[in-house]
Design a protein around this motif. Sequence first.
Motif, PDB file in Angstrom:
ATOM      1  N   ASP A 119     -25.904 -19.177  36.455  1.00 28.97           N
ATOM      2  CA  ASP A 119     -26.586 -20.123  35.572  1.00 28.97           C
ATOM      3  C   ASP A 119     -27.156 -21.320  36.327  1.00 28.97           C
ATOM      4  O   ASP A 119     -28.088 -21.968  35.853  1.00 28.97           O
ATOM      5  N   ALA A 120     -26.586 -21.622  37.490  1.00 28.88           N
ATOM      6  CA  ALA A 120     -27.034 -22.790  38.254  1.00 28.88           C
ATOM      7  C   ALA A 120     -26.786 -22.553  39.727  1.00 28.88           C
ATOM      8  O   ALA A 120     -26.038 -21.646  40.119  1.00 28.88           O
ATOM      9  N   LEU A 121     -27.419 -23.367  40.559  1.00 32.91           N
ATOM     10  CA  LEU A 121     -27.183 -23.284  41.995  1.00 32.91           C
ATOM     11  C   LEU A 121     -25.713 -23.581  42.291  1.00 32.91           C
ATOM     12  O   LEU A 121     -25.146 -24.509  41.716  1.00 32.91           O
TER      13      LEU A 121
ATOM     14  N   LEU B  10     -27.198 -20.630  51.967  1.00 32.29           N
ATOM     15  CA  LEU B  10     -28.605 -20.711  52.320  1.00 32.29           C
ATOM     16  C   LEU B  10     -29.410 -20.344  51.079  1.00 32.29           C
ATOM     17  O   LEU B  10     -29.101 -19.342  50.410  1.00 32.29           O
ATOM     18  N   PHE B  11     -30.413 -21.152  50.768  1.00 31.28           N
ATOM     19  CA  PHE B  11     -31.209 -20.957  49.554  1.00 31.28           C
ATOM     20  C   PHE B  11     -32.621 -20.506  49.925  1.00 31.28           C
ATOM     21  O   PHE B  11     -33.223 -21.027  50.865  1.00 31.28           O
ATOM     22  N   GLU B  12     -33.137 -19.549  49.154  1.00 32.13           N
ATOM     23  CA  GLU B  12     -34.488 -19.042  49.365  1.00 32.13           C
ATOM     24  C   GLU B  12     -35.193 -18.908  48.015  1.00 32.13           C
ATOM     25  O   GLU B  12     -34.532 -18.718  46.990  1.00 32.13           O
ATOM     26  N   PRO B  13     -36.523 -18.973  47.996  1.00 28.28           N
ATOM     27  CA  PRO B  13     -37.244 -18.653  46.756  1.00 28.28           C
ATOM     28  C   PRO B  13     -36.993 -17.196  46.365  1.00 28.28           C
ATOM     29  O   PRO B  13     -36.804 -16.331  47.226  1.00 28.28           O
TER      30      PRO B  13
ATOM     31  N   GLN C  15     -33.052 -29.678  47.745  1.00 32.41           N
ATOM     32  CA  GLN C  15     -34.361 -29.083  47.990  1.00 32.41           C
ATOM     33  C   GLN C  15     -34.496 -27.757  47.251  1.00 32.41           C
ATOM     34  O   GLN C  15     -35.559 -27.442  46.699  1.00 32.41           O
ATOM     35  N   ALA C  16     -33.424 -26.979  47.204  1.00 35.37           N
ATOM     36  CA  ALA C  16     -33.445 -25.720  46.470  1.00 35.37           C
ATOM     37  C   ALA C  16     -33.683 -25.962  44.984  1.00 35.37           C
ATOM     38  O   ALA C  16     -34.405 -25.215  44.327  1.00 35.37           O
ATOM     39  N   GLN C  17     -33.083 -27.018  44.454  1.00 36.26           N
ATOM     40  CA  GLN C  17     -33.299 -27.356  43.045  1.00 36.26           C
ATOM     41  C   GLN C  17     -34.757 -27.736  42.802  1.00 36.26           C
ATOM     42  O   GLN C  17     -35.345 -27.377  41.776  1.00 36.26           O
ATOM     43  N   ASP C  18     -35.360 -28.416  43.743  1.00 34.45           N
ATOM     44  CA  ASP C  18     -36.776 -28.764  43.657  1.00 34.45           C
ATOM     45  C   ASP C  18     -37.636 -27.503  43.680  1.00 34.45           C
ATOM     46  O   ASP C  18     -38.598 -27.370  42.910  1.00 34.45           O
ATOM     47  N   TRP C  19     -37.290 -26.569  44.561  1.00 33.45           N
ATOM     48  CA  TRP C  19     -38.020 -25.300  44.615  1.00 33.45           C
ATOM     49  C   TRP C  19     -37.908 -24.550  43.286  1.00 33.45           C
ATOM     50  O   TRP C  19     -38.881 -23.956  42.826  1.00 33.45           O
ATOM     51  N   LEU C  20     -36.731 -24.582  42.691  1.00 31.05           N
ATOM     52  CA  LEU C  20     -36.505 -23.881  41.426  1.00 31.05           C
ATOM     53  C   LEU C  20     -37.475 -24.357  40.357  1.00 31.05           C
ATOM     54  O   LEU C  20     -37.973 -23.567  39.545  1.00 31.05           O
ATOM     55  N   GLN C  21     -37.761 -25.644  40.360  1.00 30.88           N
ATOM     56  CA  GLN C  21     -38.663 -26.217  39.361  1.00 30.88           C
ATOM     57  C   GLN C  21     -40.127 -26.005  39.733  1.00 30.88           C
ATOM     58  O   GLN C  21     -40.936 -25.564  38.913  1.00 30.88           O
TER      59      GLN C  21
ATOM     60  N   VAL D  21     -34.498 -18.904  42.392  1.00 30.53           N
ATOM     61  CA  VAL D  21     -33.969 -19.192  43.726  1.00 30.53           C
ATOM     62  C   VAL D  21     -32.789 -18.265  44.006  1.00 30.53           C
ATOM     63  O   VAL D  21     -31.994 -17.973  43.112  1.00 30.53           O
ATOM     64  N   MET D  22     -32.677 -17.816  45.255  1.00 34.90           N
ATOM     65  CA  MET D  22     -31.537 -17.025  45.705  1.00 34.90           C
ATOM     66  C   MET D  22     -30.581 -17.929  46.480  1.00 34.90           C
ATOM     67  O   MET D  22     -31.017 -18.808  47.222  1.00 34.90           O
ATOM     68  N   ALA D  23     -29.289 -17.694  46.303  1.00 33.09           N
ATOM     69  CA  ALA D  23     -28.253 -18.400  47.058  1.00 33.09           C
ATOM     70  C   ALA D  23     -27.421 -17.358  47.798  1.00 33.09           C
ATOM     71  O   ALA D  23     -26.822 -16.473  47.182  1.00 33.09           O
ATOM     72  N   LYS D  24     -27.396 -17.480  49.139  1.00 32.47           N
ATOM     73  CA  LYS D  24     -26.711 -16.496  49.960  1.00 32.47           C
ATOM     74  C   LYS D  24     -25.595 -17.171  50.755  1.00 32.47           C
ATOM     75  O   LYS D  24     -25.857 -18.160  51.455  1.00 32.47           O
TER      76      LYS D  24
END
Length: 366
Positions: free
Chosen positions: A19-21, A28-31, A164-170, A180-183
């Motif tokens: 549901d959330a990051l 590591l976060f990716e689009p 930054q990942a949260q910014d990408w998500l938006q 966004v993917m979280a690995k």
Amino acid sequence: MPEPLFSAPIDPMLAKVADALPQGEGFLFEPKWDGFRALVFRGPDGVVIQSRDLKSLNRYFPELEKVLLEQLPRGCIVDGEIVVAGPQGLDFDALQQRIHPAASRIARLSKDTPAGFVAFDLLAAGGKPTTALPQRERRARLERLLGQARAPLYLTPVTADRAQAQDWLQRFEGAGLDGVMAKPADAPYQPGKRAMFKIKHARTADCVVAGFRWYKDTQDAVGSLLLGLYNEAGVLQHVGVTSSFTLAARRELLAELAPLRENAMADHPWRDWAQASAGDADRMPGAKSRWSGGKDLSWEALRPERVCEVKYDHLQGDRFRHATTFLRWRDDKPPQDCRYDQLEVTTAFELQAVFGAKGTRVQAKA
């Protein structure tokens, strides 16, 4: 076709929905790219492009096969996503058109809507497997491997910064990306296992229920509800389905919806589609597709008098990109109020800016 490297095919590593990051360090976060998942095997003399379901995609993307053969070094296996970029960002509809039996059509589309490949993991390099290495080290090696990559071969951005990942998500959704993917940074590559997380956009919409499909091969339970929204001209358009029900709920739905089946087709807004072929209507609920695998997609009409609220993640054009999640009935809302203008409008974002996004250059541990 050249022989794949190592013991191919290989099941790709999968993701759990979150549901959330995730909080804390160690990710590591990716689009999350909206395309076809693919593993690319660069052997001594050629390339094999393997789909998520372990089939070859080579014949459908001849232009991509050529690019990968030229740019990838021998002895590597790269995990990534096949995408098609359109004027408004990623174009999944155009990507779907590429899966076609006619070689002449594939040849034309390979020029009209050429595909790209976005790499995000490394399973082998220099003829040696890297799957046992931690994610951060595989990423560092991938950066070295694709340091000179040229479009349409791309290296996905990555960041260890949750903000930054949260910014990408938006922001990146406006370019057609899916979340966004979280690995886990220290985890190995785990074929077939749900060892990473995908965080997708979640919104709700009130939709007209205008029909249903049967559950599997039975006729005693509802498989999915067909959803509609009214456009500006007051025409009810088919926008997707919702199918998140237990077997008991599917049988209860059949009884609950039985009154709406009476004389449903007489004045139904989709009555002209009932006998149509797949090419006769863009949003026809009963159309077979290249992805249906021969599945019966015939449908039963319901008088469009009931409204339900569903959760959805992404709008592709004027349809929900994925199946929605049923939340509740909205008997307090008239069907005529279920219009497209209730949906959130995403701010456009330049796709090339995603490819060039500044993230974190990953360093392998000594």
